[in-house]
Design a protein around this motif. Structure first.
Motif, PDB file in Angstrom:
ATOM      1  N   ILE A   1      44.832  33.109  36.654  1.00 20.22           N
ATOM      2  CA  ILE A   1      43.773  33.548  35.730  1.00 20.22           C
ATOM      3  C   ILE A   1      42.501  32.730  35.915  1.00 20.22           C
ATOM      4  CG2 ILE A   1      45.429  34.375  34.017  1.00 20.22           C
ATOM      5  CD1 ILE A   1      44.836  31.830  32.410  1.00 20.22           C
ATOM      6  N   TYR A   2      42.555  31.680  36.738  1.00 19.72           N
ATOM      7  CA  TYR A   2      41.385  30.849  36.991  1.00 19.72           C
ATOM      8  C   TYR A   2      40.677  31.246  38.277  1.00 19.72           C
ATOM      9  CZ  TYR A   2      43.662  28.135  33.376  1.00 19.72           C
ATOM     10  OH  TYR A   2      44.248  27.764  32.206  1.00 19.72           O
ATOM     11  N   GLY A   3      40.917  32.444  38.725  1.00 18.07           N
ATOM     12  CA  GLY A   3      40.230  32.962  39.892  1.00 18.07           C
ATOM     13  C   GLY A   3      39.727  34.377  39.618  1.00 18.07           C
ATOM     14  N   GLY A   4      39.445  35.115  40.692  1.00 20.49           N
ATOM     15  CA  GLY A   4      38.914  36.470  40.520  1.00 20.49           C
ATOM     16  C   GLY A   4      39.964  37.555  40.636  1.00 20.49           C
ATOM     17  N   SER A   5      41.230  37.146  40.847  1.00 22.86           N
ATOM     18  CA  SER A   5      42.285  38.140  41.083  1.00 22.86           C
ATOM     19  C   SER A   5      42.478  39.128  39.934  1.00 22.86           C
ATOM     20  CB  SER A   5      43.604  37.424  41.382  1.00 22.86           C
ATOM     21  OG  SER A   5      43.470  36.616  42.534  1.00 22.86           O
ATOM     22  N   PRO A   6      42.421  38.707  38.645  1.00 24.35           N
ATOM     23  CA  PRO A   6      42.639  39.683  37.573  1.00 24.35           C
ATOM     24  C   PRO A   6      41.698  40.888  37.654  1.00 24.35           C
ATOM     25  CG  PRO A   6      42.765  37.474  36.678  1.00 24.35           C
ATOM     26  CD  PRO A   6      42.305  37.324  38.104  1.00 24.35           C
ATOM     27  N   LEU A   7      40.477  40.650  38.138  1.00 25.10           N
ATOM     28  CA  LEU A   7      39.524  41.761  38.234  1.00 25.10           C
ATOM     29  C   LEU A   7      39.941  42.768  39.295  1.00 25.10           C
ATOM     30  CD1 LEU A   7      36.257  39.655  37.994  1.00 25.10           C
ATOM     31  CD2 LEU A   7      37.106  41.238  36.272  1.00 25.10           C
ATOM     32  N   TRP A   8      40.659  42.282  40.325  1.00 25.88           N
ATOM     33  CA  TRP A   8      41.061  43.202  41.396  1.00 25.88           C
ATOM     34  C   TRP A   8      42.188  44.148  40.956  1.00 25.88           C
ATOM     35  CZ3 TRP A   8      38.325  44.262  45.488  1.00 25.88           C
ATOM     36  CH2 TRP A   8      37.304  43.370  45.837  1.00 25.88           C
ATOM     37  N   PHE A   9      42.914  43.715  39.932  1.00 27.10           N
ATOM     38  CA  PHE A   9      43.880  44.661  39.359  1.00 27.10           C
ATOM     39  C   PHE A   9      43.154  45.890  38.796  1.00 27.10           C
ATOM     40  CE2 PHE A   9      46.981  41.114  39.189  1.00 27.10           C
ATOM     41  CZ  PHE A   9      48.080  41.779  39.691  1.00 27.10           C
ATOM     42  N   ILE A  10      41.997  45.668  38.212  1.00 21.81           N
ATOM     43  CA  ILE A  10      41.210  46.781  37.669  1.00 21.81           C
ATOM     44  C   ILE A  10      40.816  47.733  38.796  1.00 21.81           C
ATOM     45  CG2 ILE A  10      39.042  47.425  36.518  1.00 21.81           C
ATOM     46  CD1 ILE A  10      39.198  44.713  35.072  1.00 21.81           C
ATOM     47  N   PHE A  11      40.368  47.164  39.912  1.00 20.86           N
ATOM     48  CA  PHE A  11      39.994  47.998  41.054  1.00 20.86           C
ATOM     49  C   PHE A  11      41.202  48.773  41.587  1.00 20.86           C
ATOM     50  CE2 PHE A  11      39.824  48.501  45.699  1.00 20.86           C
ATOM     51  CZ  PHE A  11      38.761  49.376  45.790  1.00 20.86           C
ATOM     52  N   GLY A  12      42.371  48.110  41.617  1.00 21.28           N
ATOM     53  CA  GLY A  12      43.578  48.773  42.099  1.00 21.28           C
ATOM     54  C   GLY A  12      43.932  49.998  41.263  1.00 21.28           C
ATOM     55  N   PHE A  13      43.850  49.839  39.932  1.00 20.70           N
ATOM     56  CA  PHE A  13      44.140  50.981  39.055  1.00 20.70           C
ATOM     57  C   PHE A  13      43.108  52.089  39.237  1.00 20.70           C
ATOM     58  CE2 PHE A  13      46.625  47.831  36.534  1.00 20.70           C
ATOM     59  CZ  PHE A  13      47.829  48.516  36.528  1.00 20.70           C
ATOM     60  N   ALA A  14      41.830  51.726  39.380  1.00 18.43           N
ATOM     61  CA  ALA A  14      40.774  52.722  39.567  1.00 18.43           C
ATOM     62  C   ALA A  14      40.976  53.474  40.885  1.00 18.43           C
ATOM     63  CB  ALA A  14      39.404  52.059  39.555  1.00 18.43           C
ATOM     64  N   PHE A  15      41.376  52.757  41.934  1.00 19.18           N
ATOM     65  CA  PHE A  15      41.611  53.386  43.229  1.00 19.18           C
ATOM     66  C   PHE A  15      42.736  54.417  43.125  1.00 19.18           C
ATOM     67  CE2 PHE A  15      43.998  53.617  47.199  1.00 19.18           C
ATOM     68  CZ  PHE A  15      42.996  53.942  48.106  1.00 19.18           C
ATOM     69  N   ILE A  16      43.840  54.016  42.508  1.00 14.29           N
ATOM     70  CA  ILE A  16      44.987  54.930  42.364  1.00 14.29           C
ATOM     71  C   ILE A  16      44.591  56.145  41.529  1.00 14.29           C
ATOM     72  CG2 ILE A  16      47.277  55.183  41.336  1.00 14.29           C
ATOM     73  CD1 ILE A  16      47.726  52.195  42.071  1.00 14.29           C
ATOM     74  N   GLY A  17      43.890  55.902  40.423  1.00 14.66           N
ATOM     75  CA  GLY A  17      43.505  57.000  39.535  1.00 14.66           C
ATOM     76  C   GLY A  17      42.615  58.033  40.198  1.00 14.66           C
ATOM     77  N   MET A  18      41.774  57.596  41.148  1.00 15.99           N
ATOM     78  CA  MET A  18      40.803  58.515  41.745  1.00 15.99           C
ATOM     79  C   MET A  18      41.260  59.126  43.064  1.00 15.99           C
ATOM     80  SD  MET A  18      37.184  56.622  40.913  1.00 15.99           S
ATOM     81  CE  MET A  18      36.233  58.006  41.473  1.00 15.99           C
ATOM     82  N   THR A  19      42.260  58.526  43.715  1.00 17.90           N
ATOM     83  CA  THR A  19      42.637  59.046  45.036  1.00 17.90           C
ATOM     84  C   THR A  19      44.027  59.674  45.082  1.00 17.90           C
ATOM     85  OG1 THR A  19      43.500  56.877  45.717  1.00 17.90           O
ATOM     86  CG2 THR A  19      41.184  57.359  46.237  1.00 17.90           C
TER      87      THR A  19
END
Length: 891
Positions: free
Chosen positions: A99-117
């Motif tokens: 949680i002290y890095g940028g990884s949590p934000l990439w989970f958001i991108f992963g969900f958005a990618f799945i939802g749109m493709t």
């Protein structure tokens, strides 16, 4: 070059939205992964995290290239989604500082990618897997922090900042791309709509032009034919001319069909209500179709309700068009037998009635699988069985469209190889409630002769002008008006018309609309503006083949004083002139009296019921009750080793019980009617009623309900109700259905009410032996011996349509019966005390007296009906069985 191909794929409208989104997102995603690798190397990120990113970069690249080339985008998106949410994102979380890095934000991108493709169910499966993987990552980081790579404060802030920027940019790009695609698709849709509209307009214009061109020669044919009818003294010539007149009308009707399809599809069809005489309309309809039926040696019947009001308000032209199409269709598909046109009425309210037209034939019928397509445009069903039938296939399409335009309904009932019937219901307003009385086919046929031309006036002092570029049309119009003794001039063009109008005063001008060089509208405008012209105020009547309300409005706006639709006849022309010519120029002639119709032979009219209740022989209602309520019964059959016997006709209950006593019931079965028998039964019942509601034995207790449903698929007005019961339980629902019909409910509401009422019917039986349940597989055959030893008698209760074992009653017969009866009335529900049925197979009078006494001890009913079971039910229940059937109160 690669980037150009990439964006060409994104802009390609032939590709699906998921394909285009996949291309843009994966491209941006790959750039993002490359940036993360580069930034991780600069920031001294964990080597495992960097290697994982490098592996994913090249792996994703291979998947993307494969997916785009092979057009397997969903496969590629799914693979990338799985790798993201199951491996890459959890590893990045653990080795990227948690949680002290940028990884949590990439989970958001992963969900958005799945939802749109990703599409379909796999999208939600992947999202669920991603949610589990993300939760597991957080859980691991919380419970085992020693496994999470540690970031310096600077690295943590930089990682979070960079990830935030990249993910935000990615999401913005995704949203912008979605908006761009949405706008692009909308523009494409609008463009396509414009093209479709232009195509529709072109089609309508084409049909309208063709209609006009065809109507012009028809106008000439019909006009000259009318002159033959007027002048002929020969009965044979007159009959031939009337046949030509009918053929001309049929040709005109076909032209109207083609034009009407275009108008209906474009929404420009107008229904024009006016007063009309029902008998006149029917007379024209019959005479336009009679000759074709006569040529095929078909019997032609009419059945007109004598109480039909004489004068109504509606679009009689469209009604006539509907009937002609249905009758022509019936004649086409009938090679022997008959066709029947019937008319009945139903009161709707003050000044309103419902006309119910039925056209029946004994032709080839319609296959069940084709009934759904019978109203489709340009489609003819059962083509293999009617290869010699010609036609456009538009007739029934027009009928359905016109019926719906007039707020009516059309339904079809048909049995393949046996015939069809089409039922059209149309609401109409009543002008005169005076009934038409008894009307026969002879009356309707003779009315055509009685309505022949009768001169209405003479005007020797009047002068009129006929303007038409077609010489034959001018000749016809002039000859149709010759008996009026008017002076009639002709003009072959708009220019010639203007020349005559400049020097001669006319009382009326008949103007054709479609002419070369100058059409009728332009000619009218110049007449009105003609300097020194003598006809600037003269009434001008347009004669045209353009029939729409828009055309009529256009002609009125142009200033025409009248409108006559081709083909014209003498009556049309004279009626228009009577309205326009000065009264002092007209001398009325006495019209001839109409010929009176002859005899009243051949009237088929009979009282028809709005709804007829039918059922099966297993209903077990008393015969006098069935007769009083007019309930048609279709019988079951009893099958054994000796053959099949019709219930109530070839065998009775006593015969079945005797067979059981001698041979047992192992080979004895109650057999439901076949599909064909049901079809013939329903077809004959539709001769008696507008709708049939058939109450069938429980679908879970036998196949009758399902067979009846299959047969009913051939009919629009046959409704099958599963009684979810047997014996008098079926009869109880029949009685309730009869009450609903008597109360005035329509068929649909009756069916809805019956579906509720059947849940309140209590149906149970006490069986003397368990053979029946063993045959059904409800009891193990090994129980047969035990039941005999302990004198077990099964109690059967019908619940949700299925006969289930209520309990086994032990002991002597009288004791078991009494305990069974007591249990039926102790259910905790309020019982309707109006009626109870006691049904039995072969009980003695003393046994029935005991049962009646025990029932009376439990509850007093207004009516107790003791009924012997039908042979079919006796075959099921065997000797000594009896049942109790009543209704629960409505909860």
């Amino acid at each position: 070059m690669i980037i150009q191909k990439l964006f060409n794929n994104v802009e390609d409208h032939n590709k699906s939205l998921q394909e285009r989104v996949f291309v843009i997102l994966t491209f941006i995603g790959m750039l993002s992964v490359f940036l993360l690798i580069f930034i991780g190397m600069i920031m001294g990120d964990n080597i495992l995290n960097t290697l994982a990113l490098v592996a994913c970069f090249f792996g994703f690249l291979g998947v993307i290239i494969f997916s785009i080339k092979k057009r397997r985008v969903q496969t590629g998106a799914t693979i990338i989604g799985v790798v993201l949410v199951v491996f890459l994102l959890p590893l990045s979380f653990i080795y990227g500082g948690g949680i002290y890095g940028g990884s949590p934000l990439w989970f958001i991108f992963g969900f958005a990618f799945i939802g749109m493709t990703v599409a379909g169910k796999r999208k939600y499966v992947l999202m669920a897997i991603g949610a589990i993987a993300m939760s597991a990552s957080y859980y691991l980081a919380y419970m085992y922090p020693e496994y999470v790579a540690k970031h310096t404060i600077l690295a943590a802030h930089m990682d979070s900042l960079i990830s935030n920027l990249i993910v935000s940019i990615l999401l913005v790009v995704m949203i912008l791309f979605e908006n761009r695609v949405y706008i692009s698709e909308n523009k494409l849709i609008e463009k396509q709509k414009e093209e479709i509209q232009k195509l529709s307009q072109s089609k309508s214009k084409f049909f309208s032009t063709v209609s006009h061109e065809i109507r012009t020669p028809i106008d000439t044919m019909v006009g000259f034919n009318e002159l033959i009818i007027r002048d002929s003294d020969s009965e044979e010539i007159t009959e031939n001319a009337l046949n030509i007149k009918s053929a001309g009308r049929m040709l005109l009707n076909l032209v109207n069909d083609v034009l009407d399809v275009a108008k209906l599809e474009s929404g420009k069809m107008e229904i024009v209500p006016n007063e009309y005489d029902v008998i006149n309309m029917l007379s024209e309809t019959i005479n336009m179709t009679y000759e074709e039926a006569h040529e095929k040696r078909l019997k032609y019947y009419v059945d007109i309700d004598p109480q039909t009001p004489k004068i109504l308000i509606g679009d009689d032209i469209r009604i006539e068009q509907i009937l002609i199409n249905l009758l022509n269709n019936a004649i086409k598909y009938t090679n022997e037998g008959s066709i029947t046109l019937s008319l009945r009425t139903k009161p709707m309210g003050p000044g309103e009635i419902m006309l119910v037209f039925t056209v029946e034939d004994t032709g080839i019928g319609i296959k069940k699988d084709a009934i759904a397509y019978v109203f489709d445009e340009f489609k003819r069903v059962n083509e293999n069985g009617a290869k010699d039938v010609m036609g456009t296939g538009l007739g029934l399409t027009i009928v359905k469209m016109l019926t719906e335009q007039m707020n009516g309904e059309i339904q079809v009932n048909s049995i393949y190889t046996k015939g069809s019937s089409f039922v059209v219901t149309l609401p109409q307003e009543v002008v005169k409630s005076e009934p038409v009385g008894e009307i026969t086919l002879e009356d309707l046929r003779n009315k055509e002769l009685a309505s022949e031309y009768r001169q209405s006036f003479e005007a020797p002092g009047a002068r009129i002008l006929i303007v038409d570029d077609n010489q034959m049309n001018r000749v016809v119009t002039k000859r149709l008006l010759r008996d009026t003794k008017m002076e009639i001039d002709e003009a072959a063009s708009g220019i010639e018309c203007l020349e005559k109008c400049a020097n001669i005063q006319y009382e009326c001008i008949f103007m054709d609309q479609v002419m070369p060089e100058m059409d009728g509208t332009e000619c009218l405008r110049q007449i009105r503006q003609q300097m020194g012209g003598m006809n600037r105020e003269t009434p001008v009547v347009v004669i045209t083949a353009f029939t729409t309300g828009d055309d009529q409005a256009k002609f009125r706006m142009a200033g025409f004083d009248g409108y006559i639709l081709k083909p014209v006849n003498g009556e049309m022309l004279e009626n228009t002139l009577l309205r326009i010519l000065p009264a002092d120029l007209i001398r009325r002639t006495r019209p001839l009296e109409a010929n009176q119709a002859g005899g009243k032979k051949g009237n088929l009219h009979k009282d028809r019921l709005p709804i007829l209740i039918t059922t099966e022989s297993v209903c077990d209602l008393p015969p006098e009750m069935i007769e009083k309520m007019r309930i048609p019964i279709i019988p079951f059959s009893i099958r054994n080793k000796n053959g099949s016997f019709i219930d109530g006709v070839e065998t009775e209950t006593e015969g079945v019980l005797e067979y059981i006593s001698e041979n047992g019931n192992e080979d004895l079965f109650a057999e439901s009617p076949s599909v064909q028998e049901y079809e013939e039964f329903f077809a004959s019942r539709l001769d008696e009623a507008d709708n049939v509601i058939h109450i069938s034995m429980s679908g879970k207790a036998g196949g009758a309900y399902h067979i009846a449903m299959e047969a009913a698929a051939s009919f629009d007005r046959v409704h099958i109700v599963d009684s979810e019961s047997l014996s008098c339980g079926v009869g109880m629902l029949v009685l309730e259905a009869h009450n609903l019909v008597q109360a005035g409910f329509d068929a649909a509401e009756c069916v809805r009410q019956l579906d509720k009422i059947k849940k309140r019917i209590h149906t149970s039986f006490l069986i003397n032996n368990i053979d029946y349940l063993i045959k059904l597989g409800r009891i193990n055959p090994r129980m047969k011996g035990v039941s005999r030893i302990f004198m077990l008698k099964p109690g059967i209760l019908f619940r949700d349509g299925r006969g289930t074992l209520m309990r086994m009653f032990m002991g002597a017969a009288a004791k078991a019966k009494k305990r069974y009866i007591g249990m039926q009335f102790d259910t905790g529900r309020l019982i309707d005390k109006r009626r109870v049925f006691i049904t039995h197979t072969g009980l003695t009078a003393s046994e029935l007296d005991d049962i009646l006494r025990w029932v009376g001890d439990e509850m007093i009913f207004d009516e107790v009906i003791v009924q012997k079971e039908s042979a079919a039910c006796a075959a099921i229940h065997g000797q000594g069985a009896f049942g109790i059937i009543f209704l629960y109160e409505d909860e």
